[in-house]
Enzyme design. Structure first.
Site, PDB file in Angstrom:
ATOM      1  N   GLY A   1      12.797  47.684  30.453  1.00  0.00           N
ATOM      2  CA  GLY A   1      13.103  46.377  31.690  1.00  0.00           C
ATOM      3  C   GLY A   1      14.562  45.950  32.471  1.00  0.00           C
ATOM      4  O   GLY A   1      15.213  47.274  32.685  1.00  0.00           O
ATOM      5  N   THR A   2      13.793  45.122  32.950  1.00  0.00           N
ATOM      6  CA  THR A   2      14.802  44.901  34.410  1.00  0.00           C
ATOM      7  C   THR A   2      13.821  43.695  35.317  1.00  0.00           C
ATOM      8  O   THR A   2      13.316  43.452  34.852  1.00  0.00           O
ATOM      9  CB  THR A   2      14.776  46.389  35.843  1.00  0.00           C
ATOM     10  OG1 THR A   2      15.104  45.929  36.899  1.00  0.00           O
ATOM     11  CG2 THR A   2      12.678  46.520  35.596  1.00  0.00           C
ATOM     12  N   THR A   3      14.828  43.377  36.264  1.00  0.00           N
ATOM     13  CA  THR A   3      14.018  42.004  37.185  1.00  0.00           C
ATOM     14  C   THR A   3      13.929  42.909  38.720  1.00  0.00           C
ATOM     15  O   THR A   3      15.668  42.724  38.571  1.00  0.00           O
ATOM     16  CB  THR A   3      14.312  40.543  36.965  1.00  0.00           C
ATOM     17  OG1 THR A   3      13.864  40.180  35.235  1.00  0.00           O
ATOM     18  CG2 THR A   3      13.878  40.155  38.179  1.00  0.00           C
TER      19      THR A   3
ATOM     20  N   LYS B   1      19.950  48.658  41.291  1.00  0.00           N
ATOM     21  CA  LYS B   1      18.145  49.266  41.366  1.00  0.00           C
ATOM     22  C   LYS B   1      17.960  48.677  42.664  1.00  0.00           C
ATOM     23  O   LYS B   1      17.212  49.011  43.261  1.00  0.00           O
ATOM     24  CB  LYS B   1      18.178  48.527  40.012  1.00  0.00           C
ATOM     25  CG  LYS B   1      19.010  48.247  39.157  1.00  0.00           C
ATOM     26  CD  LYS B   1      17.994  47.550  38.144  1.00  0.00           C
ATOM     27  CE  LYS B   1      18.689  47.406  36.632  1.00  0.00           C
ATOM     28  NZ  LYS B   1      17.551  46.457  35.684  1.00  0.00           N
TER      29      LYS B   1
ATOM     30  N   SER C   1      12.531  50.415  39.468  1.00  0.00           N
ATOM     31  CA  SER C   1      12.051  49.778  38.442  1.00  0.00           C
ATOM     32  C   SER C   1      11.328  50.345  37.257  1.00  0.00           C
ATOM     33  O   SER C   1      10.371  51.587  37.796  1.00  0.00           O
ATOM     34  CB  SER C   1      11.096  48.283  38.560  1.00  0.00           C
ATOM     35  OG  SER C   1      10.350  47.919  36.899  1.00  0.00           O
TER      36      SER C   1
END
Length: 302
Positions: free
Chosen positions: A91-93, A124, A137
């Site tokens: 998971g990431t944004t 990231k 991502s």
């Protein structure tokens, strides 16, 4: 080798120092092919004529090694694949968008492994060169590997040709390298944010897809980030407004997505190159937002 080409090294035959199982004739025991030993035993013209054999060095007592029984090469009969205690969810944004002042790239800093926060302070967003950064991502290990490969290939291209590879060509190269891994468990989604005769924003993922656009958000928190971006994003944003919008989009995503959080990294890319803002703790954004809501509530009561 690519580095040898750049440095104009002459090719030196070294194959006589090695020998392959295929040259051993009937005396050798066939090497077992299984999931544990997935070896390619053919030559490839695309690999500059270098044979893709499994080679072994000339050991002092190589005959004893060659005549070892077949069972010594095979994995133990009682070996088994160890199952993870939980499914690893990534998971990431991350987000990027174009406005009149350049390109903005932003991302949270939480690395998750299922319900575990593996690291609260990862990077990231990775600079590739002075006018290009990528947001990543997917699987952390896969993303780090392909970012390093991309940096290497761009540098080698520059050394060979005397000029830097364009961002569109960079995206095409990355897509071509990733496409053979389509359908595998590799998980890579990179957004190229840069400046090359104007702002460029290109999304490339591990199935080889390559999309160019004005706004992208990738990761488990992207639906929440898109909600903020679709409402506020416009071409005429000032630099301060664009930075504030990106920060708020990441904050809203981390507020609802358990796999995103901790901090926000933000890059601004222009014709002069990229610049990075100081990493901000999202708790500060939370308290700023809470203070805003409190003021609005007091104004209504008055």
């Amino acid at each position: 080798m690519a580095l040898e080409d750049v440095c104009s090294f002459k090719e030196r035959p070294v194959q006589h120092k090695w020998f392959s199982f295929s040259s051993l004739g009937d005396a050798a025991i066939p090497f077992p092919k299984s999931d544990y030993y997935n070896l390619r035993l053919e030559t490839s013209e695309n690999n500059c004529g270098v044979p893709l054999h499994f080679f072994i060095p000339p050991l002092p007592h190589s005959s004893s090694f060659i005549n070892r029984p077949l069972s010594s090469f095979c994995p133990p009969k009682n070996s088994m694949t160890v199952q993870r205690p939980f499914r690893l969810a990534h998971g990431t944004t991350t987000l990027g968008f174009i406005f009149q002042g350049g390109v903005i790239a932003a991302a949270d800093t939480r690395a998750s492994a299922g319900g575990l926060v593996a690291c609260p302070a990862v990077h990231k967003i990775t600079p590739i060169h002075s006018h290009l950064v990528v947001t990543s991502s997917g699987s952390g290990a896969d993303c780090m590997l392909w970012e390093r490969i991309l940096i290497r290939e761009i540098r080698l291209y520059q050394l060979r040709h005397g000029h830097r590879l364009s961002i569109r060509a960079t995206a095409k190269l990355l897509s071509s390298m990733l496409h053979p891994f389509k359908g595998t468990e590799m998980c890579v989604a990179l957004t190229l944010c840069g400046w090359d005769n104007g702002p460029k924003l290109i999304y490339v993922c591990s199935d080889g897809a390559r999309l160019q656009g004005d706004v992208f958000s990738v990761g488990s928190g992207s639906p929440y980030a898109y909600g903020v971006l679709d409402r506020e994003l416009r071409w005429s944003l000032s630099k301060g407004e664009a930075i504030s919008l990106a920060r708020e989009a990441v904050f809203r995503a981390t507020h609802r997505d358990a796999y995103s959080g901790n901090n926000v990294d933000l890059f601004h890319i222009t014709a002069q190159g990229w610049s990075q803002r100081k990493r901000e703790d999202l708790k500060e954004e939370y308290y700023r937002d809470k203070e805003k809501k409190g003021k609005k509530k007091n104004d209504k009561l008055k």
